[in-house]
Design a protein around this motif. Structure first.
Motif, PDB file in Angstrom:
ATOM      1  N   ARG A   1      24.273 -74.648  -4.937  1.00 50.73           N
ATOM      2  CA  ARG A   1      25.338 -75.636  -5.157  1.00 50.73           C
ATOM      3  C   ARG A   1      24.856 -76.667  -6.166  1.00 50.73           C
ATOM      4  N   GLY A   2      25.628 -76.794  -7.228  1.00 49.28           N
ATOM      5  CA  GLY A   2      25.311 -77.772  -8.257  1.00 49.28           C
ATOM      6  C   GLY A   2      26.572 -78.259  -8.923  1.00 49.28           C
ATOM      7  N   ALA A   3      26.381 -79.099  -9.938  1.00 53.15           N
ATOM      8  CA  ALA A   3      27.535 -79.676 -10.632  1.00 53.15           C
ATOM      9  C   ALA A   3      28.296 -78.623 -11.419  1.00 53.15           C
ATOM     10  N   GLU A   4      27.623 -77.594 -11.885  1.00 53.46           N
ATOM     11  CA  GLU A   4      28.265 -76.557 -12.686  1.00 53.46           C
ATOM     12  C   GLU A   4      28.023 -75.190 -12.063  1.00 53.46           C
ATOM     13  N   GLY A   5      28.364 -75.038 -10.828  1.00 50.04           N
ATOM     14  CA  GLY A   5      28.162 -73.780 -10.142  1.00 50.04           C
ATOM     15  C   GLY A   5      26.706 -73.617  -9.737  1.00 50.04           C
ATOM     16  N   CYS A   6      26.049 -72.587 -10.272  1.00 46.21           N
ATOM     17  CA  CYS A   6      24.627 -72.337  -9.971  1.00 46.21           C
ATOM     18  C   CYS A   6      23.854 -72.267 -11.288  1.00 46.21           C
ATOM     19  N   PRO A   7      23.524 -73.409 -11.872  1.00 49.94           N
ATOM     20  CA  PRO A   7      22.868 -73.434 -13.205  1.00 49.94           C
ATOM     21  C   PRO A   7      21.365 -73.205 -13.104  1.00 49.94           C
ATOM     22  N   LEU A   8      20.974 -72.037 -12.646  1.00 50.81           N
ATOM     23  CA  LEU A   8      19.571 -71.749 -12.420  1.00 50.81           C
ATOM     24  C   LEU A   8      19.168 -70.456 -13.127  1.00 50.81           C
ATOM     25  N   TRP A   9      17.900 -70.419 -13.517  1.00 52.61           N
ATOM     26  CA  TRP A   9      17.241 -69.201 -13.978  1.00 52.61           C
ATOM     27  C   TRP A   9      16.258 -68.766 -12.908  1.00 52.61           C
ATOM     28  N   LEU A  10      16.200 -67.468 -12.657  1.00 53.95           N
ATOM     29  CA  LEU A  10      15.263 -66.911 -11.688  1.00 53.95           C
ATOM     30  C   LEU A  10      14.282 -66.019 -12.435  1.00 53.95           C
ATOM     31  N   ARG A  11      13.008 -66.354 -12.367  1.00 50.32           N
ATOM     32  CA  ARG A  11      11.980 -65.591 -13.072  1.00 50.32           C
ATOM     33  C   ARG A  11      10.901 -65.173 -12.072  1.00 50.32           C
ATOM     34  N   VAL A  12      10.409 -63.961 -12.222  1.00 51.37           N
ATOM     35  CA  VAL A  12       9.401 -63.412 -11.322  1.00 51.37           C
ATOM     36  C   VAL A  12       8.314 -62.745 -12.175  1.00 51.37           C
ATOM     37  N   ARG A  13       7.070 -62.949 -11.761  1.00 51.94           N
ATOM     38  CA  ARG A  13       5.941 -62.330 -12.463  1.00 51.94           C
ATOM     39  C   ARG A  13       4.804 -62.095 -11.476  1.00 51.94           C
ATOM     40  N   ALA A  14       4.056 -61.038 -11.700  1.00 48.89           N
ATOM     41  CA  ALA A  14       2.926 -60.711 -10.841  1.00 48.89           C
ATOM     42  C   ALA A  14       1.663 -61.408 -11.330  1.00 48.89           C
ATOM     43  N   LYS A  15       0.825 -61.836 -10.388  1.00 50.94           N
ATOM     44  CA  LYS A  15      -0.523 -62.360 -10.605  1.00 50.94           C
ATOM     45  C   LYS A  15      -0.593 -63.758 -11.187  1.00 50.94           C
ATOM     46  N   ALA A  16       0.402 -64.168 -11.982  1.00 49.84           N
ATOM     47  CA  ALA A  16       0.340 -65.470 -12.646  1.00 49.84           C
ATOM     48  C   ALA A  16       1.745 -66.047 -12.742  1.00 49.84           C
ATOM     49  N   PRO A  17       1.859 -67.365 -12.933  1.00 51.06           N
ATOM     50  CA  PRO A  17       3.190 -67.977 -13.066  1.00 51.06           C
ATOM     51  C   PRO A  17       3.987 -67.346 -14.191  1.00 51.06           C
ATOM     52  N   PRO A  18       5.307 -67.272 -14.044  1.00 48.70           N
ATOM     53  CA  PRO A  18       6.149 -66.583 -15.038  1.00 48.70           C
ATOM     54  C   PRO A  18       6.118 -67.268 -16.401  1.00 48.70           C
ATOM     55  N   LEU A  19       6.418 -66.447 -17.416  1.00 46.74           N
ATOM     56  CA  LEU A  19       6.552 -66.905 -18.787  1.00 46.74           C
ATOM     57  C   LEU A  19       7.997 -66.731 -19.232  1.00 46.74           C
TER      58      LEU A  19
ATOM     59  N   GLU B   1      -7.205 -68.591  -9.718  1.00 44.90           N
ATOM     60  CA  GLU B   1      -5.788 -68.345  -9.454  1.00 44.90           C
ATOM     61  C   GLU B   1      -4.969 -69.609  -9.702  1.00 44.90           C
ATOM     62  N   ASP B   2      -3.662 -69.405  -9.872  1.00 43.34           N
ATOM     63  CA  ASP B   2      -2.676 -70.490 -10.056  1.00 43.34           C
ATOM     64  C   ASP B   2      -2.934 -71.284 -11.332  1.00 43.34           C
ATOM     65  N   THR B   3      -3.570 -70.664 -12.321  1.00 45.87           N
ATOM     66  CA  THR B   3      -3.816 -71.343 -13.590  1.00 45.87           C
ATOM     67  C   THR B   3      -2.555 -71.284 -14.447  1.00 45.87           C
ATOM     68  N   VAL B   4      -2.147 -72.444 -14.965  1.00 45.92           N
ATOM     69  CA  VAL B   4      -0.939 -72.504 -15.784  1.00 45.92           C
ATOM     70  C   VAL B   4      -1.260 -72.492 -17.272  1.00 45.92           C
ATOM     71  N   ILE B   5      -2.473 -72.900 -17.651  1.00 48.03           N
ATOM     72  CA  ILE B   5      -2.847 -72.853 -19.058  1.00 48.03           C
ATOM     73  C   ILE B   5      -4.370 -72.764 -19.155  1.00 48.03           C
ATOM     74  N   ALA B   6      -4.836 -71.961 -20.095  1.00 50.21           N
ATOM     75  CA  ALA B   6      -6.265 -71.816 -20.395  1.00 50.21           C
ATOM     76  C   ALA B   6      -6.450 -72.054 -21.882  1.00 50.21           C
ATOM     77  N   VAL B   7      -7.390 -72.917 -22.216  1.00 48.71           N
ATOM     78  CA  VAL B   7      -7.660 -73.288 -23.608  1.00 48.71           C
ATOM     79  C   VAL B   7      -9.111 -72.940 -23.912  1.00 48.71           C
TER      80      VAL B   7
END
Length: 772
Positions: free
Chosen positions: A195-213, A33-39
């Motif tokens: 709260r940030g310098a330019e409003g809310c400059p964020l991306w929200l990503r959600v994925r099941a089982k593994a970190p988002p792509l 679990e929590d693997t970010v890359i597999a080679v």
């Protein structure tokens, strides 16, 4: 975050040309679990005779990747059996970069955790049948290696509590995870107080089982206020990863709060409580990230790392339309390997009410059940419809039931889910589904009844349909039919089953008859291989006429067992076995080798040490016959297909014959056999026929021409025996007592008829020359 690197490798294995899934090489890996890359490092090299195969030709190697179960591959583009669902997989072709070695790299970003399977094979060859040991074959070996990099101490989000976070200018993202238990119909992720310098400059990503792509479910918080991302029908009993990513080029620090709300579909009027009771928390995995090993209680959780503050509880509201229905479990009954029946309590007849679906769960054990075929069968009891035009739809989904909404049970698809749809009605009352190599875990079957109207399908009013439900796990599809054999294979500790087809049939279940042999062709090939052994009748007659009774018995033994061995060895349905296949094969090989052995020993015409009354054969010949039979039996038991099983005894017998002929030639000072007719009409034709038979057997025979080439082999070998068998030896009883001259020396008595090698002793006069 902190990264940890793990390394896994497998031993090299020899690849084979693809014929069926039974000829591939399968490799099993486990990604944590929590693997970010597999080679994957894919190493392929050639060998020939224990050395590097620099002279071996380059052959493309195909590698398949799949998560959860082995790949269902079809490189020959054959037809699958009816009602078979084919899961997808990823394929990669390797080409050579060096004369004897090549290396390929395959990267997977944020791979799904759990079992991964690699399958590799060579392209299909021309089907040449080669004699083992005749020459050093080129071997292509494949070795996969896996390097994984995983994150540790990922912050855990607790449903119903807000987690505060400050993202420094040098940080670009924050990663969280939340566990989604069973009976959850909706996951709502929200970013608050951004709260940030330019409003809310964020991306929200959600994925099941593994970190988002980059292609995961995402939301731009600058364009949506409030920044909420909802996921309907999430996977049960799995981690969901939340990635909050800052837009590139945004200066300064960005502060925000992240909260997750889970909707409990078993209680639609209430939101899931912030913390589950202790009895429900037992379903939660122990790999809990930063809060791992801590039991969930009724108090708020501790602070998470990476600068997050204590979560703040927030009020939640749940839409009342989200609801689910009870899931009926199934009883698992294991009969044998990959032979499992799933029984339903108070079944197998299932009542499907008009107002709600009937949901069942089938649990497949990890690793153990992924090597077979999951079979599902629905049969509608038409008498229960009371004349209504009712259609019962079944939706089979992995890890979550698809029951939220009327249309979901008809299409069996949503934006994030795709299941398998079955339907039965009064016209088609039977429906089947087969899934080769299913992914393990929970499979949910939702049954829903609809009535057909002018405007489409609508929920029925008060008609309860009755359906016969059968679910089971089998090794192969329909046991591979009559033209296939279901084989249980193993790679290390992993078991799986596959079909091996025959008689030209192909496909996953041996149901593709595009290249299948017809019944007439099967009958013709069987008759050719069996009746060609009748050619041994003339050598038997010649041996009996020449008083070679032991040789005649060996030829009869060979003819009998070769006939019935080939009758039992046929790939189609024209098969007849009088004994076990292994016994017939051993006797056929032994008879063939003994025929060569006794023929060459008989050609040697060894001088008798002790005369035998029957055929004038000495003890030396009988010792060689018995010794040959014992040694050949031992060699065949060690390796029946080895080259030296045929070549070794033949060379040894030819050596004995050459020594005997040379001794006679030296003694008589004349070539033996002395007559040119014997060489021209018997020995040379017989030798040429035998050499032609060996060349056909070793270099021409393939799987396509096996039937007639091997039949020609039978004809040529039997014909060569008829030519090479020596003429009849003169019985000692035909000669009267020889006059013995008085003297001090020995007497040398030579039978001229035997020395001249005449075929018929009645043609020539019988003389004896005695010299002192």
């Amino acid at each position: 975050g902190l990264f940890v690197t793990d390394y896994f490798t497998r031993t090299p294995r020899k690849l084979s040309p693809f014929r069926s899934f039974a000829s591939i090489e399968l490799f099993h890996f486990h990604i944590p679990e929590d693997t970010v890359i597999a080679v994957w490092n894919l190493i392929t090299f050639k060998e020939q005779g224990g050395t590097f195969g620099d002279q071996c030709p380059d052959r493309s190697i195909t590698v398949y990747f799949r998560s959860g179960a082995p790949s269902v591959i079809n490189p020959l583009h054959t037809h699958f059996p009816r009602d078979t669902a084919v899961p997808g997989s990823f394929a990669l072709t390797l080409t050579w970069t060096l004369p004897n070695r090549t290396t390929g790299v395959f990267n997977v970003t944020s791979p799904l955790p759990g079992d991964w399977f690699l399958a590799a094979h060579l392209p299909k060859d021309e089907g040449k049948i080669s004699v083992k040991g005749l020459y050093e074959e080129c071997q292509y070996l494949f070795q996969p290696q896996l390097i994984v990099q995983r994150l540790v101490n990922i912050a855990v989000l607790y449903p119903g509590y807000a987690t505060e976070q400050s993202m420094a200018p040098h940080n670009r993202s924050c990663l969280y995870k939340v566990f989604v238990p069973s009976y959850t119909s909706r996951v709502l992720v929200e970013v608050l107080r951004c709260r940030g310098a330019e409003g809310c400059p964020l991306w929200l990503r959600v994925r099941a089982k593994a970190p988002p792509l980059h292609n995961s479910t995402s939301l731009d918080c600058r364009e949506h206020a409030p920044c909420q991302l909802a996921l309907d029908l999430p996977f049960w009993q799995h981690w969901y990863y939340v990635l909050v990513e800052k837009h590139p080029g945004v200066p300064g620090t960005v502060s925000f709060q992240v909260t997750v709300q889970l909707t409990d579909c078993s209680r639609p009027s209430l939101a899931r409580p912030p913390f589950l009771p202790s009895s429900a928390s037992m379903n939660m995995p122990h790999s809990f990230g930063s809060a791992g090993g801590l039991a969930l209680g009724d108090s708020p959780p501790p602070a998470s790392p990476n600068g997050t503050k204590h979560p703040v509880p927030i009020a939640t509201a749940s839409p009342a339309s989200e609801r689910c229905w009870p899931v009926r479990p199934t009883l698992r009954n294991e009969l044998d390997t990959f032979s499992v029946h799933f029984y339903i309590f108070f079944g197998p007849n299932v009542s499907v009410p008009p107002d709600r679906p009937a949901v069942f769960v089938i649990n497949l054990l990890p690793v153990l059940d992924s090597g077979g075929v999951l079979n599902l069968e629905l049969r509608l009891n038409v008498s229960s419809l009371c004349g209504e035009n009712v259609t019962v739809f079944g939706c089979l989904n992995h890890e979550v039931p698809l029951t939220s909404g009327d249309n979901a049970s008809i299409t069996c698809e949503t934006e994030s889910l795709a299941g398998f749809l079955l339907s039965v009605n009064a016209t088609a009352s039977l429906s089947r589904l087969r899934i080769p190599y299913p992914q393990t875990g929970s499979w949910y079957l939702s049954l829903r009844s609809f009535c057909a109207t002018e405007h489409g399908f609508e929920p029925c009013t008060n008609v309860t349909a009755e359906v016969y439900l059968r679910a089971y796990l089998s090794p192969c599809i329909n046991d591979c039919g009559i033209y296939g054999q279901c084989k249980l294979l193993r790679t290390n500790n992993y078991l799986y089953a596959a079909c091996e087809c025959k008689a030209g049939w192909n496909g996953w279940g041996c149901t593709d008859n595009a290249e299948a042999f017809s019944y007439g062709f099967q009958l013709l090939s069987t008759l050719l291989l069996c009746l060609s052994n009748v050619m041994f009748v003339p050598p038997v007659a010649i041996a009996v006429r020449s008083h070679y009774l032991l040789e005649a018995a060996v030829y009869i033994f060979t003819m009998f067992f070769s006939t019935f061995y080939h009758a039992c060895d046929q790939p189609g349905i024209v098969v007849f076995c009088i004994m076990e296949y292994d016994v017939l094969q051993f006797c056929d090989f032994l008879g063939s080798l003994m025929s060569v052995w006794v023929t060459v020993i008989a050609m040697a015409r060894l001088q008798p040490v002790v005369k035998q009354a029957s055929a004038g054969r000495g003890c030396a010949g009988w010792v060689l016959y018995l010794l040959g039979a014992m040694l050949l039996s031992m060699a065949l038991q060690m390796d029946r297909h080895g080259l030296w099983n045929l070549l070794g005894p033949s060379l040894f017998a030819l050596g004995i014959m050459a020594i005997a002929w040379t001794a006679r030639t030296i003694r008589r000072r004349h070539c033996y056999p002395p007559t040119w007719k014997r060489w021209a009409f018997y020995l040379c034709p017989g030798a040429l026929i035998a050499v032609a038979a060996v060349l056909l057997y070793a270099f021409v025979e393939t799987e396509e021409n096996y039937f007639y080439i091997h039949s020609i082999w039978h004809l040529l070998i039997a014909g060569s025996v008829g030519f090479l068998l020596p003429p009849r030896a003169k019985p000692s009883g035909r000669l009267g007592p020889l006059p013995r001259r008085k003297g001090c020396g020995y007497q040398l008595c030579v039978n001229e008829q035997e020395e001249l090698g005449l075929v018929d002793p009645a043609v020539a006069s019988i003389n004896s020359i005695c010299t002192s």
